[in-house]
Design a protein around this motif. Sequence first.
Motif, PDB file in Angstrom:
ATOM      1  N   THR A  19      20.779 -23.367 -27.457  1.00 40.41           N
ATOM      2  CA  THR A  19      21.836 -23.400 -28.459  1.00 40.41           C
ATOM      3  C   THR A  19      22.975 -24.329 -28.048  1.00 40.41           C
ATOM      4  N   ASN A  20      23.586 -24.949 -29.044  1.00 40.65           N
ATOM      5  CA  ASN A  20      24.777 -25.772 -28.812  1.00 40.65           C
ATOM      6  C   ASN A  20      25.991 -24.862 -28.828  1.00 40.65           C
ATOM      7  N   GLY A  21      26.683 -24.757 -27.722  1.00 43.77           N
ATOM      8  CA  GLY A  21      27.861 -23.902 -27.670  1.00 43.77           C
ATOM      9  C   GLY A  21      27.468 -22.457 -27.471  1.00 43.77           C
ATOM     10  N   ARG A  22      28.409 -21.584 -27.726  1.00 46.34           N
ATOM     11  CA  ARG A  22      28.149 -20.163 -27.535  1.00 46.34           C
ATOM     12  C   ARG A  22      28.088 -19.464 -28.887  1.00 46.34           C
ATOM     13  N   VAL A  54      20.787 -18.900 -36.363  1.00 44.64           N
ATOM     14  CA  VAL A  54      21.683 -19.919 -35.792  1.00 44.64           C
ATOM     15  C   VAL A  54      20.862 -21.034 -35.166  1.00 44.64           C
ATOM     16  N   LEU A  55      19.869 -20.692 -34.351  1.00 45.56           N
ATOM     17  CA  LEU A  55      19.046 -21.714 -33.705  1.00 45.56           C
ATOM     18  C   LEU A  55      18.248 -22.527 -34.721  1.00 45.56           C
ATOM     19  N   PHE A  56      17.719 -21.859 -35.737  1.00 46.03           N
ATOM     20  CA  PHE A  56      16.971 -22.561 -36.773  1.00 46.03           C
ATOM     21  C   PHE A  56      17.847 -23.600 -37.465  1.00 46.03           C
ATOM     22  N   HIS A  57      19.068 -23.214 -37.821  1.00 46.19           N
ATOM     23  CA  HIS A  57      19.975 -24.147 -38.493  1.00 46.19           C
ATOM     24  C   HIS A  57      20.372 -25.292 -37.575  1.00 46.19           C
ATOM     25  N   GLN A  58      20.569 -25.009 -36.287  1.00 40.78           N
ATOM     26  CA  GLN A  58      20.892 -26.089 -35.353  1.00 40.78           C
ATOM     27  C   GLN A  58      19.712 -27.047 -35.202  1.00 40.78           C
ATOM     28  N   LEU A  59      18.514 -26.511 -35.152  1.00 39.21           N
ATOM     29  CA  LEU A  59      17.321 -27.354 -35.033  1.00 39.21           C
ATOM     30  C   LEU A  59      17.107 -28.209 -36.276  1.00 39.21           C
ATOM     31  N   MET A  60      17.226 -27.597 -37.441  1.00 38.10           N
ATOM     32  CA  MET A  60      16.901 -28.296 -38.677  1.00 38.10           C
ATOM     33  C   MET A  60      18.018 -29.207 -39.181  1.00 38.10           C
ATOM     34  N   TYR A  61      19.248 -28.735 -39.034  1.00 41.27           N
ATOM     35  CA  TYR A  61      20.353 -29.454 -39.659  1.00 41.27           C
ATOM     36  C   TYR A  61      21.315 -30.096 -38.682  1.00 41.27           C
ATOM     37  N   GLY A  62      21.141 -29.903 -37.394  1.00 42.34           N
ATOM     38  CA  GLY A  62      22.028 -30.523 -36.413  1.00 42.34           C
ATOM     39  C   GLY A  62      23.195 -29.634 -36.061  1.00 42.34           C
ATOM     40  N   GLY A  63      23.943 -30.065 -35.059  1.00 44.43           N
ATOM     41  CA  GLY A  63      25.019 -29.255 -34.513  1.00 44.43           C
ATOM     42  C   GLY A  63      26.356 -29.389 -35.221  1.00 44.43           C
ATOM     43  N   ASN A  64      26.781 -30.616 -35.522  1.00 42.23           N
ATOM     44  CA  ASN A  64      28.111 -30.761 -36.128  1.00 42.23           C
ATOM     45  C   ASN A  64      28.018 -30.867 -37.648  1.00 42.23           C
ATOM     46  N   ILE A  65      29.152 -30.803 -38.286  1.00 41.51           N
ATOM     47  CA  ILE A  65      29.204 -30.753 -39.751  1.00 41.51           C
ATOM     48  C   ILE A  65      28.638 -32.024 -40.390  1.00 41.51           C
ATOM     49  N   LYS A  66      28.858 -33.171 -39.770  1.00 42.03           N
ATOM     50  CA  LYS A  66      28.340 -34.428 -40.308  1.00 42.03           C
ATOM     51  C   LYS A  66      26.809 -34.411 -40.327  1.00 42.03           C
ATOM     52  N   ASP A  67      26.206 -33.976 -39.222  1.00 44.23           N
ATOM     53  CA  ASP A  67      24.746 -33.897 -39.154  1.00 44.23           C
ATOM     54  C   ASP A  67      24.199 -32.911 -40.170  1.00 44.23           C
ATOM     55  N   ARG A  68      24.887 -31.789 -40.335  1.00 44.90           N
ATOM     56  CA  ARG A  68      24.411 -30.767 -41.269  1.00 44.90           C
ATOM     57  C   ARG A  68      24.430 -31.260 -42.708  1.00 44.90           C
ATOM     58  N   ILE A  69      25.488 -31.943 -43.095  1.00 43.45           N
ATOM     59  CA  ILE A  69      25.575 -32.449 -44.466  1.00 43.45           C
ATOM     60  C   ILE A  69      24.509 -33.505 -44.701  1.00 43.45           C
ATOM     61  N   GLN A  70      24.342 -34.412 -43.739  1.00 39.85           N
ATOM     62  CA  GLN A  70      23.349 -35.462 -43.879  1.00 39.85           C
ATOM     63  C   GLN A  70      21.940 -34.875 -43.949  1.00 39.85           C
ATOM     64  N   SER A  71      21.644 -33.916 -43.105  1.00 34.88           N
ATOM     65  CA  SER A  71      20.312 -33.303 -43.100  1.00 34.88           C
ATOM     66  C   SER A  71      20.075 -32.458 -44.340  1.00 34.88           C
ATOM     67  N   GLU A  74      12.217 -20.022 -44.089  1.00 32.31           N
ATOM     68  CA  GLU A  74      13.257 -19.648 -43.132  1.00 32.31           C
ATOM     69  C   GLU A  74      13.373 -18.136 -42.986  1.00 32.31           C
ATOM     70  N   ASN A  75      13.457 -17.426 -44.110  1.00 35.88           N
ATOM     71  CA  ASN A  75      13.602 -15.970 -44.045  1.00 35.88           C
ATOM     72  C   ASN A  75      12.382 -15.310 -43.413  1.00 35.88           C
ATOM     73  N   GLY A  76      11.208 -15.852 -43.658  1.00 37.01           N
ATOM     74  CA  GLY A  76      10.005 -15.326 -43.030  1.00 37.01           C
ATOM     75  C   GLY A  76      10.017 -15.519 -41.526  1.00 37.01           C
ATOM     76  N   LEU A  77      10.497 -16.680 -41.081  1.00 39.97           N
ATOM     77  CA  LEU A  77      10.601 -16.938 -39.641  1.00 39.97           C
ATOM     78  C   LEU A  77      11.611 -15.999 -38.996  1.00 39.97           C
ATOM     79  N   VAL A  78      12.766 -15.856 -39.628  1.00 34.13           N
ATOM     80  CA  VAL A  78      13.799 -14.959 -39.095  1.00 34.13           C
ATOM     81  C   VAL A  78      13.265 -13.529 -39.028  1.00 34.13           C
ATOM     82  N   SER A  79      12.593 -13.097 -40.072  1.00 33.88           N
ATOM     83  CA  SER A  79      12.040 -11.746 -40.111  1.00 33.88           C
ATOM     84  C   SER A  79      10.973 -11.556 -39.034  1.00 33.88           C
TER      85      SER A  79
END
Length: 173
Positions: free
Chosen positions: A20-23, A84-101, A112-117
């Motif tokens: 994970t990026n950060g805590r 949290v890890l799924f979103h970091q993997l798929m969409y990146g860590g910072n807000i710019k990466d997330r919007i672009q992804s 996603e929900n199936g993986l989390v479950s």
Amino acid sequence: MGKNADKEIQDVEKLFDYRTNGRLQFMIFNRYSDLKQTNIGLEGDEVIGNTGGLTRVMGNKVLIYFDGNHEHLRQQIRAGVTQVLFHQLMYGGNIKDRIQSAVLLTIPSWYENGLVSYVAKGWGVEEDNQLRDGILSGKYSKFNRLMDSESEFAGHSMWHYIAQTYGTTSIAN
């Protein structure tokens, strides 16, 4: 609680082969009503259901509640860490990466929900019986017509199939 959360974080990071990026910040409420009344993350929050109740995730903050059942608490922690890890993997860590992804990548909610479950609860007798009943009754014959909880379970069973057929290391891939 802290040692349990650290163990769950390590387990999920090992499963995803990603750190994970950060805590992560966990906010635990005494009652479900307290969780519902919080004003943390009112805009853009994502809510997923699980056996333990509700897990809200906003960035690196995981909001959960304790209903007196330690297994439900563990499942909520695992679900929050997984999301949290799924979103970091798929969409990146910072807000710019997330919007672009987010513009380039759309992931269906059942995936996603199936993986989390699956990561939070695993596979047991209840899930096996639910799948058997759904198949025998014809309830799961049309994948595109499944309702929210049914589509989440379809994703859950797909991830179980992948883990059983190709091994748990293939989940990270």
